[in-house]
Write an enzyme that holds these catalytic residues in place. Structure first.
Site, PDB file in Angstrom:
ATOM      1  N   CYS A 127       0.815  -1.141   0.065  1.00 37.45           N
ATOM      2  CA  CYS A 127      -0.029  -0.120   0.055  1.00 37.45           C
ATOM      3  C   CYS A 127       1.054   1.157   0.228  1.00 37.45           C
ATOM      4  O   CYS A 127       1.433   1.519   0.897  1.00 37.45           O
ATOM      5  CB  CYS A 127      -1.018  -0.137   1.105  1.00 37.45           C
ATOM      6  SG  CYS A 127      -1.938   1.523   1.303  1.00 37.45           S
ATOM      7  N   CYS A 130      -0.467   4.224   2.230  1.00 36.80           N
ATOM      8  CA  CYS A 130      -0.105   3.901   3.761  1.00 36.80           C
ATOM      9  C   CYS A 130       1.258   4.167   4.130  1.00 36.80           C
ATOM     10  O   CYS A 130       1.478   4.704   5.180  1.00 36.80           O
ATOM     11  CB  CYS A 130      -0.748   2.371   4.128  1.00 36.80           C
ATOM     12  SG  CYS A 130      -2.153   2.072   3.396  1.00 36.80           S
ATOM     13  N   ASP A 131       1.953   3.587   3.317  1.00 38.14           N
ATOM     14  CA  ASP A 131       3.679   3.444   3.684  1.00 38.14           C
ATOM     15  C   ASP A 131       4.587   4.563   2.965  1.00 38.14           C
ATOM     16  O   ASP A 131       5.669   4.316   3.248  1.00 38.14           O
ATOM     17  CB  ASP A 131       4.029   1.963   3.505  1.00 38.14           C
ATOM     18  CG  ASP A 131       2.979   1.032   4.521  1.00 38.14           C
ATOM     19  OD1 ASP A 131       2.761   1.641   5.411  1.00 38.14           O
ATOM     20  OD2 ASP A 131       2.891  -0.146   4.069  1.00 38.14           O
TER      21      ASP A 131
END
Ligand code: NAP
Length: 296
Positions: A127, A130-131
């Site tokens: 992701c 997200c990261d």
């Protein structure tokens, strides 16, 4: 005893919950990981009617809050199996419902390379939104040739110093508009007709080995690898009550009903042409409405 037990808190499951709660039904929402499902991976949603632009995280959070305000009961438990009599067995409890809506979506396809799961959170991510921020100013790679990989490469190009986009073919499955944008970015390098043959490093990911069509190997030092090679369903545990197609997606009679009375499916987990946010919420609303109607 619940009126409806909904398995999965992605857009389809949350929409089912919204419709059922607004009809004053007693529902239980079961989620194995965190709410939101695949839409959390979307940095920007621009094709949802009526909303010009929103992040996947904001969309999922708004929907979750909407459902919580209506008094949804949510348990974070993994479902092990469901019985024909609408019993749901999780890792922690057993629940009974009049109806069940399966909205378990899909999960990220893995490369199935050695140490892949070990490196998750230590250089490997599924992701980018997200990261991505963990890799500020660093060199990263994205693997895949669909819209997710193209979007991820573009998103990461504004965070990382260098992005390698690795795809196993010459042609991309993703849309041309993304590809055109990618070609304009100086810090995105395309590596085509190549696959990743190994993930290297002791405690954290330090490099990957790339193999071309002639099986020549090159080691590419990177700090992060974003794997975006599509999704796979995870419905094996429901095989006693639903039919699965050869890919593992749930077969339906009409898009909503499974072969078992009182067990419905909504969203990406089912056999369908278009797996998108709009179709997931459509499924969710229809499954809940159908369940309520047939219960009554
Ligand atoms: P996808 O379209 O299924 O693409 C997966 C990509 O990964 C393909 O290019 C495939 O290569 C490659 N791949 C599959 N298995 C592989 C393996 N073992 N090793 C290396 N490469 C592998 O998946 P997605 O990009 O996640 O998109 C899923 C759906 O969501 C699509 O319908 C997509 O359009 C949609 N989506 C839409 C948006 C948007 O509208 N903004 C954004 C993201 C996703 P091949 O091409 O060679 O098969």
């Amino acid at each position: 005893m619940y009126d409806i037990i909904i398995i999965g808190a992605g857009p389809a499951g949350l929409t089912s919950a919204l419709y059922a709660l607004r009809a004053n039904k007693k529902i239980l929402l079961l989620e194995a990981k965190s709410y939101g499902g695949q839409i959390l991976n979307a940095s920007k949603i621009e094709n949802y009617p009526g909303i010009e632009e929103i992040s996947g995280f904001d969309f999922a959070t708004n929907l979750m809050n909407q459902v919580k305000k209506l008094g949804a009961e949510i348990q974070y438990e993994t479902v092990l199996r469901i019985e024909e009599d609408k019993t749901v067995v999780t890792t922690k409890n057993t629940y009974q419902g009049h109806a069940i809506i399966i909205a378990t979506g899909v999960e990220n396809r893995k490369l199935n390379l050695e140490k892949e799961s070990f490196f998750v959170g230590k250089g490997i991510s599924y992701c980018a939104t997200c990261d991505g921020n963990f890799f500020k100013g660093k060199v990263v790679a994205v693997n895949g040739g669909g819209n997710t990989a193209l979007e991820d490469a573009l998103y990461l190009s504004s965070i990382a110093s260098q992005v390698y986009l690795i795809h196993r073919r010459e042609e991309f499955r993703g849309e041309d508009t993304y590809l055109e944008e990618i070609k304009k970015k100086e810090n995105i390098t395309l590596i085509l007709n190549a696959t990743i043959s190994s993930l290297n490093g002791e405690d954290v990911l330090e490099s990957i080995t790339i193999q071309d069509k002639e099986k020549n190997e090159t080691v590419l030092p990177i700090a992060g690898l974003f794997i975006a090679i599509g999704q796979v369903p995870n419905n094996e545990q429901f095989k006693n009550v639903v039919d699965l197609d050869s890919y593992g997606y749930i077969e339906t009679v009409d898009g909503i009903h499974t072969k078992t009375k009182g067990i419905y499916v909504a969203g990406d987990a089912r056999v369908k042409e278009l797996r998108q946010l709009t179709t997931a919420v459509s499924d969710g609303s229809q499954a809940a409405t159908m369940a309520i109607k047939e219960m009554e």
